[in-house]
Write a protein that holds these residues in place. Structure first.
Motif, PDB file in Angstrom:
ATOM      1  N   ALA A  22     -15.794  -0.458  41.621  1.00  0.00           N
ATOM      2  CA  ALA A  22     -16.806  -0.480  42.770  1.00  0.00           C
ATOM      3  C   ALA A  22     -18.424  -0.296  41.888  1.00  0.00           C
ATOM      4  O   ALA A  22     -19.161  -1.284  42.408  1.00  0.00           O
ATOM      5  N   LEU A  23     -18.195  -0.059  41.149  1.00  0.00           N
ATOM      6  CA  LEU A  23     -19.473  -0.048  39.973  1.00  0.00           C
ATOM      7  C   LEU A  23     -19.888  -1.212  39.492  1.00  0.00           C
ATOM      8  O   LEU A  23     -21.055  -1.730  39.454  1.00  0.00           O
ATOM      9  N   THR A  24     -18.842  -1.767  38.743  1.00  0.00           N
ATOM     10  CA  THR A  24     -19.071  -3.107  38.106  1.00  0.00           C
ATOM     11  C   THR A  24     -19.265  -4.138  39.115  1.00  0.00           C
ATOM     12  O   THR A  24     -20.068  -5.160  38.995  1.00  0.00           O
ATOM     13  N   SER A  25     -18.469  -4.103  40.272  1.00  0.00           N
ATOM     14  CA  SER A  25     -18.884  -5.041  41.587  1.00  0.00           C
ATOM     15  C   SER A  25     -20.344  -5.230  41.800  1.00  0.00           C
ATOM     16  O   SER A  25     -21.008  -6.270  41.985  1.00  0.00           O
ATOM     17  N   MET A  26     -21.074  -3.977  41.985  1.00  0.00           N
ATOM     18  CA  MET A  26     -22.389  -3.812  41.995  1.00  0.00           C
ATOM     19  C   MET A  26     -23.017  -4.355  41.262  1.00  0.00           C
ATOM     20  O   MET A  26     -24.344  -5.122  41.553  1.00  0.00           O
ATOM     21  N   ALA A  27     -22.886  -4.219  39.910  1.00  0.00           N
ATOM     22  CA  ALA A  27     -23.741  -4.930  38.938  1.00  0.00           C
ATOM     23  C   ALA A  27     -23.652  -6.339  38.807  1.00  0.00           C
ATOM     24  O   ALA A  27     -24.249  -7.088  38.193  1.00  0.00           O
ATOM     25  N   ARG A  28     -22.641  -6.817  39.507  1.00  0.00           N
ATOM     26  CA  ARG A  28     -22.418  -8.480  39.508  1.00  0.00           C
ATOM     27  C   ARG A  28     -23.123  -8.900  40.827  1.00  0.00           C
ATOM     28  O   ARG A  28     -23.189 -10.168  41.066  1.00  0.00           O
ATOM     29  N   LEU A  48     -27.841  -4.229  33.203  1.00  0.00           N
ATOM     30  CA  LEU A  48     -27.409  -3.814  34.606  1.00  0.00           C
ATOM     31  C   LEU A  48     -26.187  -3.110  34.657  1.00  0.00           C
ATOM     32  O   LEU A  48     -26.262  -1.841  35.529  1.00  0.00           O
ATOM     33  N   LEU A  49     -25.166  -3.213  34.080  1.00  0.00           N
ATOM     34  CA  LEU A  49     -24.073  -2.535  33.788  1.00  0.00           C
ATOM     35  C   LEU A  49     -24.427  -1.007  33.333  1.00  0.00           C
ATOM     36  O   LEU A  49     -24.092   0.010  34.027  1.00  0.00           O
ATOM     37  N   SER A  50     -25.357  -0.901  32.355  1.00  0.00           N
ATOM     38  CA  SER A  50     -25.860   0.379  31.926  1.00  0.00           C
ATOM     39  C   SER A  50     -26.620   1.042  33.018  1.00  0.00           C
ATOM     40  O   SER A  50     -26.352   2.342  33.285  1.00  0.00           O
ATOM     41  N   VAL A  51     -27.490   0.550  33.842  1.00  0.00           N
ATOM     42  CA  VAL A  51     -27.953   1.132  34.906  1.00  0.00           C
ATOM     43  C   VAL A  51     -27.050   1.697  35.992  1.00  0.00           C
ATOM     44  O   VAL A  51     -27.307   2.995  36.409  1.00  0.00           O
ATOM     45  N   VAL A  52     -26.161   0.782  36.348  1.00  0.00           N
ATOM     46  CA  VAL A  52     -25.303   1.425  37.256  1.00  0.00           C
ATOM     47  C   VAL A  52     -24.486   2.519  36.640  1.00  0.00           C
ATOM     48  O   VAL A  52     -24.188   3.840  37.488  1.00  0.00           O
TER      49      VAL A  52
END
Length: 184
Positions: A22-28, A48-52
């Motif tokens: 779910a988190l990595t999907s948001m970063a995409r 962006l992955l770091s932000v999420v």
């Protein structure tokens, strides 16, 4: 004793995978790259992955022990994913640990600088920190105000996520561009 630790991790594996996806999907989400000025590059995606991950990590810091353990397992999965990606890019095995150490330092440095701005509810300082990290080679860089606004809104959204959602790996982040912030 040590076998009990492995069992606990296996029990959490489904939850960790669900939440990590779910988190990595948001970063995409493409809007981050097309409307929030995050470059669609390897480093832009890392940022962006770091932000999420930072947003999730900040939410779980006040969770019960199980939520904090889950957050640590998700951060571990994040770094395992980065390790795998570095190797896929063709970086030699001897260089990977050095690069991982550098990326881990970058992540925890971002955690600290973003936390300082977010704890002070200082969107301008957060946008400046994002710009420094996302565009490190220029003095100017693109505006990160929309991303800073989304992060502040996302943190408020996550504050309302229940402990049950954290414990089951069902926490969500708000969709970018849908909370009234100006994109562009």
């Amino acid at each position: 004793m040590i076998f009990g630790l492995f069992r606990k991790r296996n029990h959490n594996q489904i939850i960790v995978v669900r939440q990590y996806e779910a988190l990595t999907s948001m970063a995409r989400e493409p809007v981050f790259y097309t409307g929030y000025n995050v470059p669609d590059t390897v480093m832009g995606r890392f940022e962006l992955l770091s932000v999420v991950m930072i947003l999730f990590f900040r939410r779980t810091r006040s969770s019960a022990t199980s939520g904090q353990e889950l957050a640590q397992e998700i951060v571990d999965a994040f770094f395992e994913d980065i390790d795998y990606s570095i190797r896929e890019l063709g970086i030699g095995d001897n260089s990977v640990p050095k690069r991982m150490k550098k990326l881990a330092g970058m992540f925890y440095g971002r955690l600290e600088s973003y936390a300082t701005a977010m704890d002070g509810n200082d969107r301008a300082a957060l946008a400046a920190a994002l710009r420094r990290n996302i565009y490190p080679k220029t003095d100017e860089g693109a505006s990160m105000a929309a991303l800073a606004d989304w992060m502040m809104d996302a943190e408020a959204h996550l504050a309302a996520v229940t402990e049950a959602d954290i414990a089951t790996g069902s926490a969500t982040l708000p969709q970018p561009g849908r909370l009234g912030q100006k994109v562009g």
